[in-house]
Design a protein around this motif. Structure first.
Motif, PDB file in Angstrom:
ATOM      1  N   GLN A  65      34.223   9.260  -7.710  1.00 53.34           N
ATOM      2  CA  GLN A  65      35.015   8.672  -8.627  1.00 53.34           C
ATOM      3  C   GLN A  65      35.977   9.627  -9.468  1.00 53.34           C
ATOM      4  OE1 GLN A  65      34.035   5.193 -10.528  1.00 53.34           O
ATOM      5  NE2 GLN A  65      32.466   4.423  -9.314  1.00 53.34           N
ATOM      6  N   LEU A  66      37.190   8.908  -9.851  1.00 50.80           N
ATOM      7  CA  LEU A  66      37.936   9.960 -10.565  1.00 50.80           C
ATOM      8  C   LEU A  66      38.736   8.904 -11.574  1.00 50.80           C
ATOM      9  CD1 LEU A  66      39.621  12.564 -11.207  1.00 50.80           C
ATOM     10  CD2 LEU A  66      41.406  11.411  -9.580  1.00 50.80           C
ATOM     11  N   ASN A  67      38.154   9.406 -12.812  1.00 49.56           N
ATOM     12  CA  ASN A  67      38.861   8.581 -14.008  1.00 49.56           C
ATOM     13  C   ASN A  67      38.339   7.168 -13.849  1.00 49.56           C
ATOM     14  OD1 ASN A  67      40.259  10.823 -14.993  1.00 49.56           O
ATOM     15  ND2 ASN A  67      42.061  10.418 -13.776  1.00 49.56           N
ATOM     16  N   GLY A  68      37.240   7.009 -13.282  1.00 51.58           N
ATOM     17  CA  GLY A  68      36.507   5.732 -13.412  1.00 51.58           C
ATOM     18  C   GLY A  68      37.004   4.869 -11.992  1.00 51.58           C
ATOM     19  N   ASN A  69      37.908   5.359 -11.304  1.00 50.26           N
ATOM     20  CA  ASN A  69      38.349   4.679 -10.180  1.00 50.26           C
ATOM     21  C   ASN A  69      37.619   5.289  -8.751  1.00 50.26           C
ATOM     22  OD1 ASN A  69      40.167   3.326 -11.275  1.00 50.26           O
ATOM     23  ND2 ASN A  69      41.518   4.891 -11.432  1.00 50.26           N
ATOM     24  N   PRO A  70      37.016   4.355  -8.067  1.00 50.38           N
ATOM     25  CA  PRO A  70      36.326   4.895  -6.732  1.00 50.38           C
ATOM     26  C   PRO A  70      37.617   5.518  -5.804  1.00 50.38           C
ATOM     27  CG  PRO A  70      36.485   2.326  -6.687  1.00 50.38           C
ATOM     28  CD  PRO A  70      37.044   2.952  -7.971  1.00 50.38           C
ATOM     29  N   MET A  71      37.118   6.666  -5.107  1.00 49.89           N
ATOM     30  CA  MET A  71      37.999   7.204  -4.464  1.00 49.89           C
ATOM     31  C   MET A  71      37.622   6.806  -2.582  1.00 49.89           C
ATOM     32  SD  MET A  71      37.820  11.296  -6.072  1.00 49.89           S
ATOM     33  CE  MET A  71      38.885  11.899  -4.602  1.00 49.89           C
ATOM     34  N   PRO A  72      38.713   6.875  -2.027  1.00 47.96           N
ATOM     35  CA  PRO A  72      38.591   6.556  -0.700  1.00 47.96           C
ATOM     36  C   PRO A  72      38.020   7.709   0.150  1.00 47.96           C
ATOM     37  CG  PRO A  72      41.044   7.133  -0.936  1.00 47.96           C
ATOM     38  CD  PRO A  72      40.275   7.024  -2.654  1.00 47.96           C
ATOM     39  N   ASP A  73      36.994   7.236   0.983  1.00 53.59           N
ATOM     40  CA  ASP A  73      36.461   8.200   1.943  1.00 53.59           C
ATOM     41  C   ASP A  73      37.474   9.022   2.935  1.00 53.59           C
ATOM     42  OD1 ASP A  73      36.818   6.600   4.267  1.00 53.59           O
ATOM     43  OD2 ASP A  73      34.850   5.786   3.806  1.00 53.59           O
ATOM     44  N   GLU A  74      36.850  10.041   3.649  1.00 51.55           N
ATOM     45  CA  GLU A  74      37.681  10.442   4.517  1.00 51.55           C
ATOM     46  C   GLU A  74      38.505   9.703   5.750  1.00 51.55           C
ATOM     47  OE1 GLU A  74      33.479  11.830   6.129  1.00 51.55           O
ATOM     48  OE2 GLU A  74      34.723  10.967   4.383  1.00 51.55           O
ATOM     49  N   ASN A  75      38.070   8.541   5.835  1.00 54.08           N
ATOM     50  CA  ASN A  75      38.645   7.434   6.751  1.00 54.08           C
ATOM     51  C   ASN A  75      39.821   6.624   6.148  1.00 54.08           C
ATOM     52  OD1 ASN A  75      37.008   8.151   9.082  1.00 54.08           O
ATOM     53  ND2 ASN A  75      35.309   6.865   7.869  1.00 54.08           N
ATOM     54  N   GLY A  76      39.962   6.984   4.683  1.00 52.94           N
ATOM     55  CA  GLY A  76      40.932   6.297   3.945  1.00 52.94           C
ATOM     56  C   GLY A  76      40.556   4.841   3.365  1.00 52.94           C
ATOM     57  N   HIS A  77      39.198   4.587   3.712  1.00 51.97           N
ATOM     58  CA  HIS A  77      38.620   3.338   2.968  1.00 51.97           C
ATOM     59  C   HIS A  77      37.711   3.479   1.669  1.00 51.97           C
ATOM     60  CE1 HIS A  77      38.806   1.279   7.244  1.00 51.97           C
ATOM     61  NE2 HIS A  77      40.120   1.845   6.877  1.00 51.97           N
ATOM     62  N   ILE A  78      37.440   2.578   1.083  1.00 51.79           N
ATOM     63  CA  ILE A  78      36.568   2.795  -0.110  1.00 51.79           C
ATOM     64  C   ILE A  78      35.429   1.550   0.173  1.00 51.79           C
ATOM     65  CG2 ILE A  78      36.221   2.257  -2.605  1.00 51.79           C
ATOM     66  CD1 ILE A  78      39.346   2.698  -2.753  1.00 51.79           C
ATOM     67  N   PRO A  79      34.380   1.918   0.415  1.00 54.58           N
ATOM     68  CA  PRO A  79      33.228   1.109   1.028  1.00 54.58           C
ATOM     69  C   PRO A  79      32.861   0.532  -0.110  1.00 54.58           C
ATOM     70  CG  PRO A  79      32.765   3.322   1.983  1.00 54.58           C
ATOM     71  CD  PRO A  79      33.979   3.371   0.826  1.00 54.58           C
ATOM     72  N   GLY A  80      32.653  -1.120   0.118  1.00 55.88           N
ATOM     73  CA  GLY A  80      32.058  -1.584  -1.186  1.00 55.88           C
ATOM     74  C   GLY A  80      31.253  -2.923  -0.705  1.00 55.88           C
ATOM     75  N   TRP A  81      31.301  -4.125  -1.647  1.00 56.73           N
ATOM     76  CA  TRP A  81      30.335  -5.065  -1.502  1.00 56.73           C
ATOM     77  C   TRP A  81      31.013  -6.312  -1.915  1.00 56.73           C
ATOM     78  CZ3 TRP A  81      26.837  -3.551   2.146  1.00 56.73           C
ATOM     79  CH2 TRP A  81      26.261  -2.426   2.346  1.00 56.73           C
ATOM     80  N   VAL A  82      30.608  -7.635  -1.492  1.00 58.54           N
ATOM     81  CA  VAL A  82      30.949  -8.848  -2.154  1.00 58.54           C
ATOM     82  C   VAL A  82      29.774  -9.663  -2.362  1.00 58.54           C
ATOM     83  CG1 VAL A  82      33.718  -8.749  -2.285  1.00 58.54           C
ATOM     84  CG2 VAL A  82      32.166  -9.782  -0.168  1.00 58.54           C
ATOM     85  N   PRO A  83      29.475 -10.367  -3.300  1.00 59.40           N
ATOM     86  CA  PRO A  83      28.454 -11.135  -3.178  1.00 59.40           C
ATOM     87  C   PRO A  83      28.583 -12.469  -2.284  1.00 59.40           C
ATOM     88  CG  PRO A  83      29.574 -11.615  -5.247  1.00 59.40           C
ATOM     89  CD  PRO A  83      30.062 -10.372  -4.437  1.00 59.40           C
ATOM     90  N   VAL A  84      27.485 -12.891  -1.367  1.00 61.64           N
ATOM     91  CA  VAL A  84      27.559 -13.912  -0.610  1.00 61.64           C
ATOM     92  C   VAL A  84      27.274 -15.268  -1.621  1.00 61.64           C
ATOM     93  CG1 VAL A  84      26.608 -14.974   1.710  1.00 61.64           C
ATOM     94  CG2 VAL A  84      26.957 -12.507   1.337  1.00 61.64           C
ATOM     95  N   GLU A  85      28.458 -16.030  -1.745  1.00 62.23           N
ATOM     96  CA  GLU A  85      28.280 -17.281  -2.396  1.00 62.23           C
ATOM     97  C   GLU A  85      27.575 -18.252  -1.340  1.00 62.23           C
ATOM     98  OE1 GLU A  85      28.170 -17.585  -5.357  1.00 62.23           O
ATOM     99  OE2 GLU A  85      29.578 -16.402  -6.232  1.00 62.23           O
ATOM    100  N   LYS A  86      27.127 -19.443  -1.817  1.00 61.17           N
ATOM    101  CA  LYS A  86      26.323 -20.338  -1.075  1.00 61.17           C
ATOM    102  C   LYS A  86      27.241 -21.130  -0.027  1.00 61.17           C
ATOM    103  CE  LYS A  86      23.594 -24.679  -0.983  1.00 61.17           C
ATOM    104  NZ  LYS A  86      22.617 -25.465  -1.806  1.00 61.17           N
ATOM    105  N   ASN A  87      28.479 -21.402  -0.629  1.00 56.59           N
ATOM    106  CA  ASN A  87      29.478 -22.425   0.031  1.00 56.59           C
ATOM    107  C   ASN A  87      30.687 -21.592   0.749  1.00 56.59           C
ATOM    108  OD1 ASN A  87      27.788 -24.711  -0.425  1.00 56.59           O
ATOM    109  ND2 ASN A  87      28.772 -24.793  -2.311  1.00 56.59           N
TER     110      ASN A  87
END
Length: 367
Positions: free
Chosen positions: A168-190
Protein backbone atom coordinates in the motif's frame (compact mmCIF):
# COMPACT_ATOMS: atom_id res chain seq x y z
CA UNK A 1 6.47 6.40 -5.71
CA UNK A 2 4.04 9.23 -6.26
CA UNK A 3 1.68 10.81 -3.77
CA UNK A 4 -1.93 11.73 -4.37
CA UNK A 5 -2.97 8.20 -5.28
CA UNK A 6 -0.20 7.79 -7.87
CA UNK A 7 2.08 4.76 -7.79
CA UNK A 8 4.80 3.60 -10.11
CA UNK A 9 5.78 0.11 -11.15
CA UNK A 10 9.54 -0.22 -10.97
CA UNK A 11 11.23 -1.82 -13.91
CA UNK A 12 14.96 -1.71 -14.54
CA UNK A 13 16.64 -5.03 -13.84
CA UNK A 14 13.42 -6.43 -12.41
CA UNK A 15 11.36 -5.48 -15.43
CA UNK A 16 10.19 -8.61 -17.32
CA UNK A 17 11.36 -9.19 -20.84
CA UNK A 18 8.73 -9.60 -23.54
CA UNK A 19 9.38 -13.35 -23.62
CA UNK A 20 8.92 -13.77 -19.90
CA UNK A 21 6.07 -15.66 -18.23
CA UNK A 22 5.17 -12.56 -16.31
CA UNK A 23 4.47 -10.59 -19.47
CA UNK A 24 2.54 -13.53 -20.88
CA UNK A 25 0.30 -13.51 -17.82
CA UNK A 26 -0.17 -9.77 -18.00
CA UNK A 27 -1.10 -9.89 -21.67
CA UNK A 28 -3.67 -12.64 -21.18
CA UNK A 29 -5.44 -10.77 -18.43
CA UNK A 30 -3.16 -11.59 -15.52
CA UNK A 31 -4.91 -14.91 -14.98
CA UNK A 32 -2.44 -16.21 -12.45
CA UNK A 33 -2.91 -17.92 -9.14
CA UNK A 34 -2.36 -15.92 -5.98
CA UNK A 35 0.50 -16.23 -3.56
CA UNK A 36 -0.31 -17.63 -0.14
CA UNK A 37 0.96 -17.23 3.39
CA UNK A 38 0.59 -19.26 6.53
CA UNK A 39 -1.78 -17.57 8.92
CA UNK A 40 -2.39 -17.82 12.65
CA UNK A 41 0.23 -18.40 15.32
CA UNK A 42 -0.91 -21.96 15.86
CA UNK A 43 -0.61 -22.73 12.11
CA UNK A 44 -3.75 -24.87 12.28
CA UNK A 45 -4.12 -24.61 8.52
CA UNK A 46 -1.53 -24.55 5.76
CA UNK A 47 -2.36 -21.63 3.54
CA UNK A 48 -4.32 -18.47 2.93
CA UNK A 49 -4.20 -17.44 -0.70
CA UNK A 50 -3.77 -13.70 -0.94
CA UNK A 51 -1.12 -12.89 -3.55
CA UNK A 52 0.63 -14.20 -6.66
CA UNK A 53 2.17 -17.64 -6.43
CA UNK A 54 5.35 -18.34 -8.45
CA UNK A 55 6.24 -21.51 -10.31
CA UNK A 56 8.78 -23.87 -8.75
CA UNK A 57 10.79 -23.74 -11.99
CA UNK A 58 12.04 -20.85 -14.04
CA UNK A 59 9.49 -20.45 -16.85
CA UNK A 60 9.77 -19.48 -20.49
CA UNK A 61 7.26 -18.54 -23.17
CA UNK A 62 6.96 -20.53 -26.38
CA UNK A 63 5.01 -19.23 -29.34
CA UNK A 64 2.68 -22.20 -29.62
CA UNK A 65 -1.12 -22.29 -29.10
CA UNK A 66 -1.95 -22.67 -25.43
CA UNK A 67 -3.65 -25.82 -24.20
CA UNK A 68 -4.88 -23.95 -21.16
CA UNK A 69 -6.61 -20.91 -22.65
CA UNK A 70 -8.41 -20.74 -25.97
CA UNK A 71 -7.12 -18.17 -28.47
CA UNK A 72 -3.89 -17.71 -26.51
CA UNK A 73 -1.03 -17.96 -29.03
CA UNK A 74 1.69 -18.92 -26.53
CA UNK A 75 2.50 -21.40 -23.79
CA UNK A 76 4.19 -20.74 -20.46
CA UNK A 77 6.43 -23.75 -19.85
CA UNK A 78 8.76 -24.76 -17.06
CA UNK A 79 12.48 -25.12 -17.71
CA UNK A 80 14.58 -27.63 -15.78
CA UNK A 81 15.96 -24.92 -13.49
CA UNK A 82 14.48 -24.41 -10.03
CA UNK A 83 13.50 -20.78 -9.43
CA UNK A 84 15.36 -18.55 -6.99
CA UNK A 85 12.11 -17.97 -5.09
CA UNK A 86 11.69 -21.70 -4.57
CA UNK A 87 15.27 -22.14 -3.39
CA UNK A 88 15.12 -19.09 -1.12
CA UNK A 89 11.96 -20.50 0.48
CA UNK A 90 13.71 -23.85 1.14
CA UNK A 91 11.43 -25.77 -1.20
CA UNK A 92 13.09 -29.07 -0.25
CA UNK A 93 11.57 -28.95 3.24
CA UNK A 94 8.16 -27.70 2.09
CA UNK A 95 4.87 -29.60 2.38
CA UNK A 96 3.45 -30.55 -1.05
CA UNK A 97 -0.32 -30.41 -1.50
CA UNK A 98 -2.77 -30.90 -4.33
CA UNK A 99 -3.62 -27.81 -6.37
CA UNK A 100 -7.40 -27.91 -6.74
CA UNK A 101 -9.12 -26.50 -9.83
CA UNK A 102 -11.89 -24.11 -8.82
CA UNK A 103 -12.34 -20.48 -7.85
CA UNK A 104 -10.71 -18.91 -4.82
CA UNK A 105 -12.79 -17.83 -1.81
CA UNK A 106 -12.04 -16.28 1.56
CA UNK A 107 -13.81 -16.39 4.91
CA UNK A 108 -13.66 -13.36 7.15
CA UNK A 109 -16.03 -11.21 9.18
CA UNK A 110 -18.78 -9.12 7.57
CA UNK A 111 -21.81 -7.58 9.27
CA UNK A 112 -20.54 -8.94 12.57
CA UNK A 113 -20.43 -12.61 11.54
CA UNK A 114 -18.26 -14.98 9.50
CA UNK A 115 -18.94 -14.56 5.78
CA UNK A 116 -17.84 -16.17 2.55
CA UNK A 117 -16.10 -13.75 0.17
CA UNK A 118 -15.57 -14.19 -3.57
CA UNK A 119 -12.40 -13.10 -5.33
CA UNK A 120 -12.71 -9.89 -7.31
CA UNK A 121 -9.60 -8.25 -8.70
CA UNK A 122 -9.74 -4.54 -9.33
CA UNK A 123 -8.53 -4.11 -12.92
CA UNK A 124 -7.36 -1.07 -14.89
CA UNK A 125 -9.71 0.73 -17.24
CA UNK A 126 -9.14 0.49 -21.00
CA UNK A 127 -6.89 3.52 -21.27
CA UNK A 128 -4.68 2.50 -18.35
CA UNK A 129 -4.52 -1.11 -19.53
CA UNK A 130 -3.42 0.00 -23.00
CA UNK A 131 -0.77 2.25 -21.49
CA UNK A 132 0.48 -0.59 -19.28
CA UNK A 133 0.68 -3.08 -22.16
CA UNK A 134 2.55 -0.55 -24.27
CA UNK A 135 5.01 -0.17 -21.41
CA UNK A 136 5.53 -3.94 -21.23
CA UNK A 137 6.09 -4.14 -24.99
CA UNK A 138 8.32 -1.09 -25.14
CA UNK A 139 11.95 -1.71 -26.00
CA UNK A 140 12.96 1.71 -24.78
CA UNK A 141 14.96 2.03 -21.59
CA UNK A 142 11.95 3.05 -19.52
CA UNK A 143 12.46 1.99 -15.93
CA UNK A 144 9.17 2.82 -14.25
CA UNK A 145 5.46 2.65 -14.90
CA UNK A 146 3.26 5.15 -13.10
CA UNK A 147 -0.18 4.21 -11.79
CA UNK A 148 -2.79 6.64 -10.56
CA UNK A 149 -4.85 4.33 -8.36
CA UNK A 150 -7.70 6.80 -8.08
CA UNK A 151 -8.13 7.26 -11.83
CA UNK A 152 -6.66 4.23 -13.61
CA UNK A 153 -8.88 1.50 -12.20
CA UNK A 154 -12.45 0.38 -12.71
CA UNK A 155 -14.82 0.97 -9.80
CA UNK A 156 -15.56 -1.83 -7.35
CA UNK A 157 -18.42 -2.27 -4.85
CA UNK A 158 -18.12 -0.31 -1.61
CA UNK A 159 -17.88 -3.59 0.33
CA UNK A 160 -14.79 -4.66 -1.67
CA UNK A 161 -11.61 -5.17 0.35
CA UNK A 162 -8.05 -5.63 -0.95
CA UNK A 163 -6.32 -8.95 -0.37
CA UNK A 164 -4.02 -9.16 2.60
CA UNK A 165 -0.33 -8.37 2.17
CA UNK A 166 -0.97 -6.17 -0.86
CA UNK A 167 1.56 -3.36 -0.83
CA UNK A 168 0.00 0.00 0.00
CA UNK A 169 0.94 3.62 -0.54
CA UNK A 170 -0.73 6.43 1.40
CA UNK A 171 -3.46 4.02 2.39
CA UNK A 172 -4.14 2.94 -1.21
CA UNK A 173 -3.56 -0.69 -2.27
CA UNK A 174 -1.07 -0.90 -5.12
CA UNK A 175 -1.49 -3.04 -8.24
CA UNK A 176 0.65 -6.13 -8.59
CA UNK A 177 3.01 -6.80 -11.49
CA UNK A 178 0.05 -7.84 -13.64
CA UNK A 179 -1.63 -4.47 -13.15
CA UNK A 180 -4.38 -5.91 -10.94
CA UNK A 181 -5.30 -5.26 -7.31
CA UNK A 182 -6.43 -8.63 -5.88
CA UNK A 183 -9.38 -8.39 -3.53
CA UNK A 184 -12.63 -9.80 -2.23
CA UNK A 185 -16.37 -9.08 -2.11
CA UNK A 186 -18.81 -10.64 0.39
CA UNK A 187 -21.20 -13.25 -1.00
CA UNK A 188 -24.71 -12.08 -0.20
CA UNK A 189 -27.47 -14.67 -0.02
CA UNK A 190 -29.53 -13.40 -2.96
CA UNK A 191 -26.72 -12.20 -5.23
CA UNK A 192 -27.29 -14.02 -8.54
CA UNK A 193 -23.74 -13.30 -9.70
CA UNK A 194 -22.41 -15.46 -6.87
CA UNK A 195 -25.29 -17.94 -6.57
CA UNK A 196 -22.98 -20.96 -6.65
CA UNK A 197 -20.85 -19.47 -3.89
CA UNK A 198 -24.00 -18.81 -1.91
CA UNK A 199 -25.19 -22.41 -2.29
CA UNK A 200 -22.37 -23.74 -0.07
CA UNK A 201 -23.01 -21.50 2.95
CA UNK A 202 -25.88 -20.91 5.35
CA UNK A 203 -25.56 -17.63 7.25
CA UNK A 204 -28.47 -18.31 9.57
CA UNK A 205 -26.65 -21.29 11.08
CA UNK A 206 -23.20 -20.04 10.05
CA UNK A 207 -22.10 -23.26 8.38
CA UNK A 208 -20.39 -24.22 5.10
CA UNK A 209 -20.32 -27.36 2.94
CA UNK A 210 -16.74 -28.60 3.04
CA UNK A 211 -14.93 -31.48 1.36
CA UNK A 212 -11.83 -32.84 3.09
CA UNK A 213 -10.20 -36.07 4.21
CA UNK A 214 -12.06 -38.09 6.81
CA UNK A 215 -10.32 -37.48 10.16
CA UNK A 216 -9.94 -41.20 10.86
CA UNK A 217 -9.18 -42.46 7.36
CA UNK A 218 -6.90 -40.55 4.93
CA UNK A 219 -8.10 -42.77 2.09
CA UNK A 220 -11.68 -41.60 2.55
CA UNK A 221 -13.15 -38.22 1.66
CA UNK A 222 -15.85 -36.58 3.76
CA UNK A 223 -18.50 -33.96 3.00
CA UNK A 224 -19.67 -32.20 6.14
CA UNK A 225 -21.23 -29.01 7.46
CA UNK A 226 -18.42 -27.02 9.09
CA UNK A 227 -18.96 -23.93 11.27
CA UNK A 228 -17.83 -20.81 9.43
CA UNK A 229 -16.12 -19.72 12.62
CA UNK A 230 -13.75 -22.70 12.27
CA UNK A 231 -12.75 -21.41 8.84
CA UNK A 232 -12.15 -17.76 9.70
CA UNK A 233 -9.23 -16.15 7.83
CA UNK A 234 -8.81 -19.22 5.65
CA UNK A 235 -9.03 -19.32 1.89
CA UNK A 236 -10.73 -22.18 0.12
CA UNK A 237 -11.40 -23.42 -3.39
CA UNK A 238 -14.99 -23.59 -4.62
CA UNK A 239 -15.47 -26.52 -7.00
CA UNK A 240 -18.50 -27.93 -8.71
CA UNK A 241 -20.90 -28.14 -11.62
CA UNK A 242 -20.71 -24.53 -12.74
CA UNK A 243 -17.09 -23.71 -11.83
CA UNK A 244 -14.20 -23.78 -14.35
CA UNK A 245 -15.86 -26.32 -16.62
CA UNK A 246 -16.39 -28.79 -13.75
CA UNK A 247 -13.16 -30.83 -14.12
CA UNK A 248 -14.21 -33.21 -11.32
CA UNK A 249 -17.60 -34.05 -12.88
CA UNK A 250 -19.72 -33.02 -9.91
CA UNK A 251 -23.51 -32.91 -10.16
CA UNK A 252 -25.42 -32.07 -13.31
CA UNK A 253 -27.24 -29.17 -14.95
CA UNK A 254 -30.49 -30.38 -13.39
CA UNK A 255 -28.91 -31.06 -9.99
CA UNK A 256 -25.84 -28.80 -9.58
CA UNK A 257 -23.42 -29.61 -6.79
CA UNK A 258 -20.74 -27.33 -5.31
CA UNK A 259 -18.33 -27.73 -2.41
CA UNK A 260 -15.55 -25.84 -0.61
CA UNK A 261 -12.07 -27.29 -0.12
CA UNK A 262 -9.67 -25.54 2.30
CA UNK A 263 -6.35 -24.72 0.67
CA UNK A 264 -3.72 -27.25 1.64
CA UNK A 265 -6.33 -29.86 2.62
CA UNK A 266 -4.94 -32.62 0.40
CA UNK A 267 -1.30 -33.30 1.21
CA UNK A 268 0.78 -35.37 -1.20
CA UNK A 269 2.62 -38.22 0.50
CA UNK A 270 4.89 -39.80 -2.11
CA UNK A 271 6.17 -37.01 -4.32
CA UNK A 272 9.38 -37.67 -6.31
CA UNK A 273 12.48 -35.50 -6.28
CA UNK A 274 12.21 -31.90 -7.44
CA UNK A 275 13.44 -32.56 -10.95
CA UNK A 276 11.55 -31.67 -14.10
CA UNK A 277 11.58 -35.17 -15.63
CA UNK A 278 10.75 -36.90 -12.34
CA UNK A 279 7.71 -34.66 -11.78
CA UNK A 280 6.66 -35.14 -15.40
CA UNK A 281 6.81 -38.93 -14.99
CA UNK A 282 4.89 -38.69 -11.71
CA UNK A 283 2.08 -36.65 -13.28
CA UNK A 284 1.90 -39.01 -16.25
CA UNK A 285 2.30 -42.39 -14.58
CA UNK A 286 1.11 -42.28 -10.97
CA UNK A 287 -2.46 -42.41 -9.76
CA UNK A 288 -1.67 -39.65 -7.24
CA UNK A 289 -0.44 -37.53 -10.16
CA UNK A 290 -3.89 -37.24 -11.73
CA UNK A 291 -4.28 -33.73 -10.32
CA UNK A 292 -4.19 -30.17 -11.68
CA UNK A 293 -0.90 -29.32 -10.03
CA UNK A 294 1.12 -29.07 -6.84
CA UNK A 295 1.37 -26.30 -4.25
CA UNK A 296 4.33 -26.44 -1.86
CA UNK A 297 3.82 -24.84 1.56
CA UNK A 298 7.21 -23.54 2.67
CA UNK A 299 8.44 -22.96 6.21
CA UNK A 300 8.77 -19.21 5.67
CA UNK A 301 5.10 -18.94 4.66
CA UNK A 302 5.57 -18.76 0.89
CA UNK A 303 3.70 -21.04 -1.44
CA UNK A 304 5.22 -22.31 -4.68
CA UNK A 305 3.30 -24.06 -7.45
CA UNK A 306 3.58 -26.12 -10.59
CA UNK A 307 0.68 -26.72 -12.97
CA UNK A 308 0.39 -29.64 -15.38
CA UNK A 309 0.46 -27.09 -18.21
CA UNK A 310 3.90 -25.91 -17.05
CA UNK A 311 5.12 -29.40 -17.97
CA UNK A 312 3.27 -29.52 -21.29
CA UNK A 313 0.56 -31.84 -19.95
CA UNK A 314 -3.18 -31.63 -20.48
CA UNK A 315 -5.80 -30.52 -17.98
CA UNK A 316 -8.58 -31.36 -17.35
CA UNK A 317 -8.21 -35.13 -17.60
CA UNK A 318 -10.85 -37.90 -17.57
CA UNK A 319 -10.03 -39.66 -14.30
CA UNK A 320 -8.82 -37.37 -11.52
CA UNK A 321 -7.22 -38.60 -8.32
CA UNK A 322 -9.94 -36.84 -6.34
CA UNK A 323 -12.48 -39.11 -8.02
CA UNK A 324 -10.55 -42.28 -7.18
CA UNK A 325 -11.42 -42.11 -3.49
CA UNK A 326 -14.68 -43.08 -1.78
CA UNK A 327 -16.59 -40.32 -0.03
CA UNK A 328 -18.91 -40.36 2.96
CA UNK A 329 -21.61 -37.83 3.85
CA UNK A 330 -21.48 -36.61 7.45
CA UNK A 331 -23.85 -33.67 7.84
CA UNK A 332 -25.17 -34.07 11.41
CA UNK A 333 -27.78 -31.32 11.01
CA UNK A 334 -30.14 -32.59 13.71
CA UNK A 335 -28.66 -30.13 16.19
CA UNK A 336 -30.11 -27.23 14.20
CA UNK A 337 -33.65 -26.71 15.45
CA UNK A 338 -35.02 -25.42 12.18
CA UNK A 339 -35.97 -26.78 8.79
CA UNK A 340 -33.67 -25.98 5.87
CA UNK A 341 -35.00 -24.83 2.52
CA UNK A 342 -36.06 -27.96 0.68
CA UNK A 343 -33.95 -27.22 -2.41
CA UNK A 344 -30.76 -26.10 -0.65
CA UNK A 345 -27.69 -28.32 -0.69
CA UNK A 346 -27.68 -28.72 3.08
CA UNK A 347 -31.17 -30.23 3.02
CA UNK A 348 -30.38 -32.44 0.02
CA UNK A 349 -27.23 -33.79 1.67
CA UNK A 350 -29.15 -34.44 4.90
CA UNK A 351 -31.31 -36.89 2.94
CA UNK A 352 -28.24 -39.02 2.17
CA UNK A 353 -26.49 -38.47 5.49
CA UNK A 354 -24.09 -41.26 6.54
CA UNK A 355 -24.15 -42.78 3.06
CA UNK A 356 -20.93 -43.76 1.32
CA UNK A 357 -20.21 -43.36 -2.39
CA UNK A 358 -17.48 -44.87 -4.54
CA UNK A 359 -16.56 -41.52 -6.10
CA UNK A 360 -17.50 -37.86 -5.84
CA UNK A 361 -19.05 -37.93 -9.29
CA UNK A 362 -21.40 -40.72 -8.17
CA UNK A 363 -23.27 -38.37 -5.83
CA UNK A 364 -26.66 -37.37 -7.24
CA UNK A 365 -28.76 -34.90 -5.28
CA UNK A 366 -32.38 -35.39 -6.28
CA UNK A 367 -34.89 -32.82 -5.08
Amino acid sequence: MLGGGGTRWRGGAARPAVGDAFLAAALCGGALCLEARLVGPAMRRLGSVQRKMPCVFVTEVKEEPSGKREQQPFKVLATETLSHKALDADIYSAIPTEKVDGTCCYITTYKGQPYLWARLDRKPNKLAEKRFKNFLHSKQNSKEFFWNVEEDFKPVPECWIPAKEIEQLNGNPMPDENGHIPGWVPVEKNNKQYCWHSSVVNYEFEIALVLKHHPDDPGLLEISAVPLSDLLEQTLELIGTNINGNPYGLGSKKHPLHLLIPHGAFQIRNLPTLKHNDLLSWFEGCREGKIEGIVWHCNDGCLIKVHRHHLGLCWPIPDTYMNSKPVVINMNLNKYDHAFDTKCLFNLFSKIDNQKFGRLKDIILDV
